[in-house]
Design an enzyme around this catalytic site. Structure first.
Site, PDB file in Angstrom:
ATOM      1  N   PRO A  20       0.858  -1.201   0.000  1.00  0.00           N
ATOM      2  CA  PRO A  20       0.000   0.000   0.000  1.00  0.00           C
ATOM      3  C   PRO A  20       0.885   1.238   0.000  1.00  0.00           C
ATOM      4  CG  PRO A  20       0.146  -0.925   2.209  1.00  0.00           C
ATOM      5  CD  PRO A  20       0.901  -1.865   1.303  1.00  0.00           C
ATOM      6  N   VAL A  22       0.683   5.531  -0.559  1.00  0.00           N
ATOM      7  CA  VAL A  22      -0.172   6.703  -0.734  1.00  0.00           C
ATOM      8  C   VAL A  22       0.058   7.313  -2.115  1.00  0.00           C
ATOM      9  CG1 VAL A  22      -0.737   9.000   0.143  1.00  0.00           C
ATOM     10  CG2 VAL A  22      -0.191   7.150   1.739  1.00  0.00           C
ATOM     11  N   CYS A 103       3.089   3.204   9.298  1.00  0.00           N
ATOM     12  CA  CYS A 103       3.517   4.478   8.707  1.00  0.00           C
ATOM     13  C   CYS A 103       4.380   5.255   9.689  1.00  0.00           C
ATOM     14  CB  CYS A 103       2.317   5.312   8.302  1.00  0.00           C
ATOM     15  SG  CYS A 103       2.782   6.886   7.526  1.00  0.00           S
ATOM     16  N   LYS A 142      -0.468  -4.308   9.215  1.00  0.00           N
ATOM     17  CA  LYS A 142       0.889  -4.084   8.707  1.00  0.00           C
ATOM     18  C   LYS A 142       1.652  -3.315   9.777  1.00  0.00           C
ATOM     19  CE  LYS A 142       3.457  -2.622   4.589  1.00  0.00           C
ATOM     20  NZ  LYS A 142       4.466  -1.717   5.162  1.00  0.00           N
ATOM     21  N   ASN A 203       8.318  -7.647   4.323  1.00  0.00           N
ATOM     22  CA  ASN A 203       8.471  -6.379   3.620  1.00  0.00           C
ATOM     23  C   ASN A 203       9.810  -5.747   4.000  1.00  0.00           C
ATOM     24  OD1 ASN A 203       6.832  -3.138   3.739  1.00  0.00           O
ATOM     25  ND2 ASN A 203       7.868  -4.102   2.035  1.00  0.00           N
ATOM     26  N   ALA A 227       7.546  -2.370  -2.316  1.00  0.00           N
ATOM     27  CA  ALA A 227       7.047  -1.003  -2.438  1.00  0.00           C
ATOM     28  C   ALA A 227       7.944  -0.228  -3.401  1.00  0.00           C
ATOM     29  CB  ALA A 227       6.998  -0.333  -1.068  1.00  0.00           C
TER      30      ALA A 227
END
Length: 409
Positions: A20, A22, A103, A142, A203, A227
């Site tokens: 994910p 932004v 985040c 996450k 990740n 990512a």
């Protein structure tokens, strides 16, 4: 005894996962990724309160289509009721609802969400349990790791107990971001995998295809999420390094088929062309993309790159990298990762100096940098090595200035 559903199996056992991001994992990029090996996509992070209260926000930031499956929708927030209400609005359009607990950005600190919730275990437990008890789709989370491995394991176990059915572990701490990003700790990810019964996605450190297979082997996780590596090479899961114009033109077609903000498209093209646009010889083409008013302008810039480098790519013209010191393993027109330089302690010390912090990264000025660095990194290099950079107008004439900065004068 209740048999727990394995969400990963329900999703088709996806090994290759799009993170994910932004404004960067929007629908056309997801559709591009699905054509090139991605088996599970996360939509961009959505702010739960905005999503509930603002219909325009919902329409602009969440779009999907029947072919966009399986799909995970991620929300950030700190109110169990609000996050649940947001989840209810999309549960019929996705396969999993994910809670963002990773985040690390300043905006997450101000809003008290993401990794800045990671010490509020009671609140997190309530959020996850509320979602699990009231949604018709599974719940995932996450997270980022703690410096203390035992705390990371306890954290993961708490999430599983609360009702988390799939966990993505980013192997970096909350402080590992920006110039301090560093290397993700796969050992911590493996430890989490060995101590929970739910599926785990890994990740961090995924730059090339070989990293994917190595990560799966070393962490024992069900899948790997990419990512930034995927942004620079959307064919990474296909084990290809195509010329940048191939994914760029393919994505431009998809962004017209599945409309998205022009800023998203521009951002993706800059990521794809990062290395080739870093060369001073391509500044004029870069300007076309930077100032373009529509996707036709963007296409023009990409076609100019193709016309310029296709003869080299096809072997019609010889490419002599020795004459062009680009410091790249692959030719600059091929998709390849951006390698972050790991900062040395003395460099970090210098960058905390108030005066040095006044200069921010400026990619455009970096085009003329003698060391091919952004402005901030170039300034640090010049102070450390008593070097001049005319491109950035950083002129260090004496060692006295360096010593003054080290002493904090």
């Amino acid at each position: 005894m209740e048999v727990k559903e394995n969400v990963w199996e329900r999703l088709g056992k996806p090994k290759y996962v799009l993170a994910p991001m932004v404004e960067q994992s929007e629908l056309p990029w997801r559709m591009l990724s699905r054509k090139h090996g991605v088996q599970l996509c996360f939509a961009p992070m959505l702010h739960s309160q905005n999503f509930v209260q603002d219909r325009k926000y919902r329409k602009e930031f969440f779009t999907t289509c029947p072919e966009d499956r399986p799909l995970v929708v991620q929300f950030c927030g700190n109110d169990p009721k609000i996050i649940l209400e947001a989840g209810k609005l999309v549960e019929n359009s996705c396969d999993v609802i994910d809670l963002n607990l990773g985040c690390p950005q300043a905006i997450a600190k101000r809003g008290f969400y993401g990794s800045f919730l990671q010490d509020e275990w009671k609140l997190i437990f309530e959020i996850v349990k509320t979602l699990r008890d009231n949604l018709t789709v599974p719940v995932s989370c996450k997270i980022r790791i703690f410096e203390d491995l035992t705390k990371t394991i306890s954290y993961a176990k708490m999430l599983e107990e609360a009702g988390c059915q799939m966990l993505t572990v980013h192997g970096r701490t909350r402080d590992q971001k920006g110039r301090l990003t560093g290397i993700a700790d796969w050992n911590q990810i493996k430890a989490v995998k060995e101590n929970v019964t739910i599926p785990v996605l890994a990740n961090g450190n995924i730059l090339i295809y070989q990293d994917i297979e190595r990560c799966l082997k070393e962490t024992l996780c069900e899948g790997v999420m990419s990512a930034e590596g995927h942004l620079h090479n959307p064919y990474i899961f296909d084990n290809q390094s195509p010329p940048v114009w191939e994914p760029a033109l393919e994505y431009l077609d998809l962004s017209q088929q599945y409309p998205c903000p022009l800023s998203n498209t521009r951002g993706h093209l800059f990521k794809l062309c990062y290395h080739v646009f870093s060369l001073p010889e391509n500044e004029s083409i870069r300007e076309i993309l930077a100032k373009g008013q529509n996707r036709n302008d963007f296409r023009n810039a990409i076609m100019q790159l193709k016309e310029k480098y296709l003869p080299y790519h096809m072997g019609q013209l010889p490419w002599n990298n020795n004459q062009n010191d680009y410091n790249l393993t692959l030719p600059p027109w091929l998709c390849q990762p951006m390698i972050r330089v790991i900062q040395k302690s003395n460099l970090v010390e210098l960058e905390t100096n108030e005066e040095l912090n006044k200069s921010k990264t400026d990619e455009k000025e970096g085009l003329k940098c003698e060391y091919k660095l952004c402005k901030k990194c170039c300034r640090s290099k010049c102070y450390l090595e008593i070097a001049d950079c005319l491109g950035h107008r950083i002129l260090i004439k004496t060692k006295k200035k360096l010593s003054r900065h080290k002493e904090g004068i």
